[in-house]
Design a protein around this motif. Structure first.
Motif, mmCIF file in Angstrom:
data_model
loop_
_atom_site.group_PDB
_atom_site.id
_atom_site.type_symbol
_atom_site.label_atom_id
_atom_site.label_comp_id
_atom_site.label_asym_id
_atom_site.label_seq_id
_atom_site.Cartn_x
_atom_site.Cartn_y
_atom_site.Cartn_z
ATOM 1 N N LEU A 175 0.841 -1.204 0.000
ATOM 2 C CA LEU A 175 0.000 0.000 0.000
ATOM 3 C C LEU A 175 0.873 1.249 0.000
ATOM 4 O O LEU A 175 1.958 1.255 0.594
ATOM 5 C CB LEU A 175 -0.899 0.014 1.238
ATOM 6 N N PRO A 176 0.425 2.330 -0.632
ATOM 7 C CA PRO A 176 1.192 3.579 -0.601
ATOM 8 C C PRO A 176 1.195 4.183 0.802
ATOM 9 O O PRO A 176 0.241 4.010 1.565
ATOM 10 C CB PRO A 176 0.443 4.485 -1.586
ATOM 11 N N GLN A 177 2.293 4.893 1.112
ATOM 12 C CA GLN A 177 2.445 5.492 2.439
ATOM 13 C C GLN A 177 2.596 7.010 2.344
ATOM 14 O O GLN A 177 3.321 7.520 1.486
ATOM 15 C CB GLN A 177 3.701 4.965 3.123
ATOM 16 N N LEU A 178 1.960 7.696 3.282
ATOM 17 C CA LEU A 178 2.131 9.135 3.469
ATOM 18 C C LEU A 178 2.505 9.331 4.940
ATOM 19 O O LEU A 178 1.733 8.983 5.824
ATOM 20 C CB LEU A 178 0.841 9.882 3.123
ATOM 21 N N ILE A 179 3.696 9.864 5.186
ATOM 22 C CA ILE A 179 4.208 9.993 6.547
ATOM 23 C C ILE A 179 4.222 11.454 6.976
ATOM 24 O O ILE A 179 4.656 12.328 6.215
ATOM 25 C CB ILE A 179 5.639 9.415 6.674
ATOM 26 N N VAL A 180 3.762 11.707 8.199
ATOM 27 C CA VAL A 180 3.792 13.053 8.783
ATOM 28 C C VAL A 180 4.634 12.978 10.054
ATOM 29 O O VAL A 180 4.129 12.647 11.131
ATOM 30 C CB VAL A 180 2.373 13.564 9.103
ATOM 31 N N PRO A 181 5.940 13.258 9.969
ATOM 32 C CA PRO A 181 6.803 13.128 11.148
ATOM 33 C C PRO A 181 6.553 14.248 12.162
ATOM 34 O O PRO A 181 6.364 15.410 11.788
ATOM 35 C CB PRO A 181 8.222 13.250 10.571
ATOM 36 N N THR A 182 6.557 13.879 13.438
ATOM 37 C CA THR A 182 6.461 14.879 14.501
ATOM 38 C C THR A 182 7.693 14.846 15.398
ATOM 39 O O THR A 182 7.735 15.521 16.425
ATOM 40 C CB THR A 182 5.195 14.657 15.347
ATOM 41 N N THR A 183 8.680 14.035 15.027
ATOM 42 C CA THR A 183 9.966 13.995 15.721
ATOM 43 C C THR A 183 11.056 14.110 14.669
ATOM 44 O O THR A 183 10.782 14.344 13.494
ATOM 45 C CB THR A 183 10.147 12.691 16.529
#
Length: 351
Positions: free
Chosen positions: A109-117
């Motif tokens: 599956l495609p991934q969309l990452i939103v880092p908070t660190t």
């Protein structure tokens, strides 16, 4: 100039302040209409906020934990299947990104990452998973996220202490990339720039966690640190951290921050060019001591004992880490690694 091979990583990056508002459009760009949104239990409200940007068709799984245990991945896979998920969105740090990667490995599956660190793992095709007390890693382009949204505003609430160890974790990626067997001029540039940005930003964040300019520098720095490691192989530092994390369930970023100067010291003579670049980025005379001094300045833990490692585990960890070692510029032997871990356990550092 020596011969080299460089393979770029195909991840779309959106960087700035307030960029989370672009999430729905970016998810649509990836063909997501029913994504599974991932978080740790602590960040479930952020996951629900992200799901709200997509709509009621988005599902949430908030059970991500450190070291990506396989059993947690299986739980998340069930939720994904029940929801008919057509993509994965992760918001948080390395634990959440790791879970996203583990799902992508099994489903593509495609991934969309939103880092908070400042973990940086969102920029690598590397996945570490834990099963039966052992952490193993793999490299596969299926786990490389398609899109990463960096939003500086999401890091303003990151506690100062966690910012310190998370930033050192990112620096560790770049330090290791500088002495990797397959390093090249492009990754060297990225790694050194990432170290420089984080070393400049972390002390300022320690003084004022709401310093937007420092937060922006730190989040930017995590990006090239992650890319540089994602393009090359890992060595002793990551082998030790994976071994300790898997065996003793030690906190991930804290383990990296403690081990970092000790492995740099171990590799100094065998990798003088890398040591010079690290020292230059830190504005220090000595790479290993510069890393140690930075950790001390920003209040990061300085010993394995501090972060919960049992003393009786030193010998076992040394054997495990050297039984199937990663390539390293300096020879890796069980007695030498036992000595390194003993010093790191006690926090011993030469004057």
């Amino acid at each position: 100039m020596e011969d080299f091979v460089y393979t770029g990583l195909a991840t779309r990056v959106i960087f700035g302040t307030g960029t989370l508002k672009q999430l729905a459009d970016e998810a649509k760009r990836l063909g997501m209409s029913r994504p599974l949104v991932l978080s740790t239990p602590h960040q479930v409200s952020e996951a629900e906020r992200v799901a709200g940007l997509i709509g009621p068709q988005a599902a949430v799984f908030s059970g991500a934990v450190m070291h990506t245990p396989v059993e947690v991945t299986m739980e998340a896979m069930k939720v994904a299947a029940e929801a008919g998920a057509d993509g994965v969105i992760a918001i948080g740090g390395g634990s959440t990104t790791g879970l996203s990667k583990a799902i992508a490995l099994r489903t593509d599956l495609p991934q969309l990452i939103v880092p908070t660190t400042y973990a940086g793992s969102e920029m690598t095709p590397i996945l570490g998973q834990t099963e039966n007390g052992s952490k193993t890693t793999l490299r596969d382009n299926r786990v490389l996220p398609e899109t990463v949204i960096y939003d500086v505003s999401l890091t303003l609430g990151l506690p100062v202490g966690l910012s310190a160890v998370s930033g050192l974790n990112a620096i560790a990626h770049a330090v290791e990339a500088l002495y990797a067997r397959d390093r090249n001029p492009v990754t060297d540039l990225m790694a050194e720039d990432g170290i420089r940005a984080l070393a400049r930003a972390l002390p300022r964040i320690g003084r004022d966690g709401l310093d937007v300019e420092a937060r922006s520098d730190a989040l930017y720095g995590a990006w090239p640190c992650g890319i540089s490691l994602g393009c090359v192989g890992m060595a002793l530092h990551h082998k030790l951290c994976h071994t300790l994390g898997g065996m003793f369930d030690l906190p991930h970023a804290e383990t990296h921050s403690v081990i970092l100067p000790y492995v740099m010291r171990y590799n100094m003579q065998a990798a003088p060019d890398a040591a010079q670049k690290v020292a230059r980025a830190l504005r220090a005379d000595n790479a290993a001591t510069g890393l140690r001094n930075l950790a001390q300045e920003i209040g990061a833990p300085l010993s394995l004992a501090q972060i919960g490692m049992p003393a009786e585990g030193i010998g076992t960890a040394a054997i495990e880490a050297t039984s199937n070692p990663y390539w390293n510029p300096a020879p890796v032997t069980e007695p030498a690694i036992r000595a390194l871990l003993t010093d790191a356990f006690d926090g011993v550092w030469p004057d």
